[in-house]
Design a protein around this motif. Structure first.
Motif, PDB file in Angstrom:
ATOM      1  N   ASN A  83      44.306  40.656  30.950  1.00  0.00           N
ATOM      2  CA  ASN A  83      42.959  40.398  30.413  1.00  0.00           C
ATOM      3  C   ASN A  83      42.432  41.636  29.690  1.00  0.00           C
ATOM      4  O   ASN A  83      42.709  42.760  30.111  1.00  0.00           O
ATOM      5  CB  ASN A  83      41.987  40.044  31.543  1.00  0.00           C
ATOM      6  CG  ASN A  83      42.398  38.784  32.265  1.00  0.00           C
ATOM      7  OD1 ASN A  83      42.604  37.741  31.643  1.00  0.00           O
ATOM      8  ND2 ASN A  83      42.556  38.889  33.573  1.00  0.00           N
TER       9      ASN A  83
ATOM     10  N   TYR B 209      29.478  40.685  33.810  1.00  0.00           N
ATOM     11  CA  TYR B 209      30.294  40.922  32.605  1.00  0.00           C
ATOM     12  C   TYR B 209      29.723  40.065  31.495  1.00  0.00           C
ATOM     13  O   TYR B 209      29.010  39.089  31.750  1.00  0.00           O
ATOM     14  CB  TYR B 209      31.750  40.474  32.826  1.00  0.00           C
ATOM     15  CG  TYR B 209      32.603  41.449  33.595  1.00  0.00           C
ATOM     16  CD1 TYR B 209      33.150  42.572  32.973  1.00  0.00           C
ATOM     17  CD2 TYR B 209      32.868  41.240  34.946  1.00  0.00           C
ATOM     18  CE1 TYR B 209      33.952  43.460  33.676  1.00  0.00           C
ATOM     19  CE2 TYR B 209      33.671  42.136  35.665  1.00  0.00           C
ATOM     20  CZ  TYR B 209      34.204  43.236  35.020  1.00  0.00           C
ATOM     21  OH  TYR B 209      34.979  44.121  35.723  1.00  0.00           O
TER      22      TYR B 209
ATOM     23  N   TYR C  10      39.445  44.109  28.622  1.00  0.00           N
ATOM     24  CA  TYR C  10      38.131  44.572  29.066  1.00  0.00           C
ATOM     25  C   TYR C  10      37.637  45.578  28.030  1.00  0.00           C
ATOM     26  O   TYR C  10      38.451  46.261  27.401  1.00  0.00           O
ATOM     27  CB  TYR C  10      38.217  45.304  30.418  1.00  0.00           C
ATOM     28  CG  TYR C  10      38.584  44.416  31.582  1.00  0.00           C
ATOM     29  CD1 TYR C  10      39.902  44.027  31.792  1.00  0.00           C
ATOM     30  CD2 TYR C  10      37.620  43.970  32.469  1.00  0.00           C
ATOM     31  CE1 TYR C  10      40.249  43.211  32.857  1.00  0.00           C
ATOM     32  CE2 TYR C  10      37.950  43.154  33.545  1.00  0.00           C
ATOM     33  CZ  TYR C  10      39.259  42.778  33.730  1.00  0.00           C
ATOM     34  OH  TYR C  10      39.603  41.978  34.781  1.00  0.00           O
TER      35      TYR C  10
ATOM     36  N   SER D  49      30.077  45.329  30.726  1.00  0.00           N
ATOM     37  CA  SER D  49      31.346  45.266  29.989  1.00  0.00           C
ATOM     38  C   SER D  49      31.644  43.854  29.508  1.00  0.00           C
ATOM     39  O   SER D  49      31.116  42.881  30.054  1.00  0.00           O
ATOM     40  CB  SER D  49      32.496  45.702  30.891  1.00  0.00           C
ATOM     41  OG  SER D  49      32.304  47.017  31.321  1.00  0.00           O
ATOM     42  N   HIS D  50      32.511  43.766  28.519  1.00  0.00           N
ATOM     43  CA  HIS D  50      33.040  42.480  28.084  1.00  0.00           C
ATOM     44  C   HIS D  50      34.397  42.267  28.773  1.00  0.00           C
ATOM     45  O   HIS D  50      35.116  43.232  29.026  1.00  0.00           O
ATOM     46  CB  HIS D  50      33.292  42.476  26.570  1.00  0.00           C
ATOM     47  CG  HIS D  50      32.041  42.304  25.761  1.00  0.00           C
ATOM     48  ND1 HIS D  50      31.013  43.218  25.792  1.00  0.00           N
ATOM     49  CD2 HIS D  50      31.662  41.320  24.895  1.00  0.00           C
ATOM     50  CE1 HIS D  50      30.052  42.806  24.983  1.00  0.00           C
ATOM     51  NE2 HIS D  50      30.416  41.660  24.419  1.00  0.00           N
ATOM     52  N   THR D  51      34.727  41.037  29.031  1.00  0.00           N
ATOM     53  CA  THR D  51      36.071  40.740  29.537  1.00  0.00           C
ATOM     54  C   THR D  51      36.507  39.343  29.099  1.00  0.00           C
ATOM     55  O   THR D  51      35.675  38.456  28.923  1.00  0.00           O
ATOM     56  CB  THR D  51      36.152  40.827  31.079  1.00  0.00           C
ATOM     57  OG1 THR D  51      37.493  40.568  31.482  1.00  0.00           O
ATOM     58  CG2 THR D  51      35.234  39.831  31.772  1.00  0.00           C
ATOM     59  N   THR D  52      37.818  39.212  28.940  1.00  0.00           N
ATOM     60  CA  THR D  52      38.372  37.885  28.603  1.00  0.00           C
ATOM     61  C   THR D  52      38.805  37.150  29.874  1.00  0.00           C
ATOM     62  O   THR D  52      39.275  36.027  29.793  1.00  0.00           O
ATOM     63  CB  THR D  52      39.591  38.009  27.663  1.00  0.00           C
ATOM     64  OG1 THR D  52      40.600  38.782  28.318  1.00  0.00           O
ATOM     65  CG2 THR D  52      39.212  38.659  26.348  1.00  0.00           C
ATOM     66  N   ARG D  53      38.657  37.792  31.034  1.00  0.00           N
ATOM     67  CA  ARG D  53      39.048  37.056  32.241  1.00  0.00           C
ATOM     68  C   ARG D  53      37.965  36.047  32.602  1.00  0.00           C
ATOM     69  O   ARG D  53      36.814  36.178  32.204  1.00  0.00           O
ATOM     70  CB  ARG D  53      39.375  38.016  33.386  1.00  0.00           C
ATOM     71  CG  ARG D  53      38.239  38.480  34.223  1.00  0.00           C
ATOM     72  CD  ARG D  53      38.696  38.851  35.639  1.00  0.00           C
ATOM     73  NE  ARG D  53      37.759  39.715  36.330  1.00  0.00           N
ATOM     74  CZ  ARG D  53      36.585  39.314  36.807  1.00  0.00           C
ATOM     75  NH1 ARG D  53      36.145  38.086  36.598  1.00  0.00           N
ATOM     76  NH2 ARG D  53      35.806  40.173  37.457  1.00  0.00           N
TER      77      ARG D  53
ATOM     78  N   THR E 218      38.466  50.003  25.064  1.00  0.00           N
ATOM     79  CA  THR E 218      39.007  48.749  25.584  1.00  0.00           C
ATOM     80  C   THR E 218      40.249  49.050  26.419  1.00  0.00           C
ATOM     81  O   THR E 218      40.874  50.103  26.267  1.00  0.00           O
ATOM     82  CB  THR E 218      39.425  47.787  24.437  1.00  0.00           C
ATOM     83  OG1 THR E 218      40.365  48.469  23.609  1.00  0.00           O
ATOM     84  CG2 THR E 218      38.252  47.314  23.618  1.00  0.00           C
TER      85      THR E 218
ATOM     86  N   PHE F 274      31.287  37.508  29.449  1.00  0.00           N
ATOM     87  CA  PHE F 274      32.551  36.769  29.441  1.00  0.00           C
ATOM     88  C   PHE F 274      32.780  36.185  28.044  1.00  0.00           C
ATOM     89  O   PHE F 274      31.922  35.465  27.522  1.00  0.00           O
ATOM     90  CB  PHE F 274      32.520  35.657  30.498  1.00  0.00           C
ATOM     91  CG  PHE F 274      32.483  36.203  31.908  1.00  0.00           C
ATOM     92  CD1 PHE F 274      33.637  36.678  32.517  1.00  0.00           C
ATOM     93  CD2 PHE F 274      31.287  36.268  32.610  1.00  0.00           C
ATOM     94  CE1 PHE F 274      33.601  37.212  33.815  1.00  0.00           C
ATOM     95  CE2 PHE F 274      31.241  36.794  33.908  1.00  0.00           C
ATOM     96  CZ  PHE F 274      32.403  37.262  34.503  1.00  0.00           C
TER      97      PHE F 274
END
Ligand SMILES: Nc1ncnc2c1ncn2[C@@H]1O[C@H](COP(=O)(O)OP(=O)(O)OP(=O)(O)O)[C@@H](O)[C@H]1O
Length: 234
Positions: free
Chosen positions: A99, A73, A101, A57-61, A93, A75
């Motif tokens: 954050n 992840y 995801y 997965s992608h995450t902005t955290r 999403t 990032f």
């Protein structure tokens, strides 16, 4: 290890104007927190070590200690993530604790390109998004025996505060309504007795694999049989 290897083909076709991926069908598993998704998946991955894969997965955290970019992840920064969403690069999403995801199409295709079934362990909102996407996924809902038993298991897991427990139980009530409504999932696994629940899940998934193999997909089902001890300590 028993081995069975067959052919894979990947294409995109249009059904009713909607583009539908003709790759190996991803497996979406959903259910209230504590219903036993990870417990069941862990055994599925153990019995069939070469059949399934998780997408990254992608995450902005920010990464936590020990987390590797591209492994745990992808990032990314908020702007990059938002731009990707705008461009339609994501299947689903969600925002948790401020954050973003998401599961990208590329991340799923990467798993499919290795001849594996991509497993998505996602929440109801994600399920709805996947249903609206081109992914021709198989949807499985894991149902706990009762809210009381769910609470007992979450307490025993020792991962929740009183506050987060209450939040999860409230969410679970809504999720159960959606999960058990006819037609929303291809299979509902009632996770009371773990061994029985696991066999129901496994047999269903194997049928789905056989069907796809008969259509010409190459999916490895190398098998390492589980034993009773795999179900002793839940
Ligand atoms: N059939 C079962 N009988 C008894 N305990 C179980 C059973 N299935 C799972 N459990 C236990 O319930 C707890 C919750 O299971 P698990 O962590 O797999 O849930 P989950 O759905 O993956 O939760 P989350 O969404 O929060 O990650 C775990 O401690 C697990 O050992």
């Amino acid at each position: 290890m028993l081995s069975l290897t067959l052919l894979i083909s990947r294409a995109i076709s249009s059904i009713g104007g909607k583009m539908v991926s003709k790759g190996i069908q991803p497996l979406v598993i959903c259910g209230p927190s504590g219903s036993g998704k990870s417990t069941l998946l862990k055994r599925l991955f153990k019995e069939f070590p070469n059949t399934f894969g998780f997408s990254v997965s992608h995450t902005t955290r920010k990464p936590r200690q020990g987390e590797e970019d591209g492994v745990h992840y992808n990032f990314v920064g908020v702007e990059e993530m938002k731009a990707g969403i705008e461009k339609g690069e994501f299947i689903e999403t969600a925002v948790f604790s401020g954050n973003i995801y998401g599961t990208s199409k590329k991340a799923i295709e990467k798993v499919q390109s290795h001849g594996k079934i991509c497993v998505l362990d996602i929440e109801i909102e994600g399920v709805k998004q996947v249903k609206n996407s081109h992914l021709n996924a198989i949807f499985i809902f894991v149902e706990p025996p009762s809210i009381e038993e769910l609470e007992r298991r979450l307490r025993a897991r020792n991962t929740e505060t009183e506050e987060s427990l209450e939040k999860r139980l409230n969410t679970a009530r809504t999720e159960l309504k959606y999960g058990l409504a006819p037609g929303n999932f291809d299979l509902v696994v009632h996770n009371n007795n773990l061994k029985e629940a696991y066999h129901k899940l496994r047999d269903y998934v194997l049928c789905q694999i056989e069907r796809q193999v008969a259509q010409g997909f190459k999916i490895s089902i190398d098998r390492t049989p589980l034993s009773d001890s795999d179900f002793l300590h839940v």
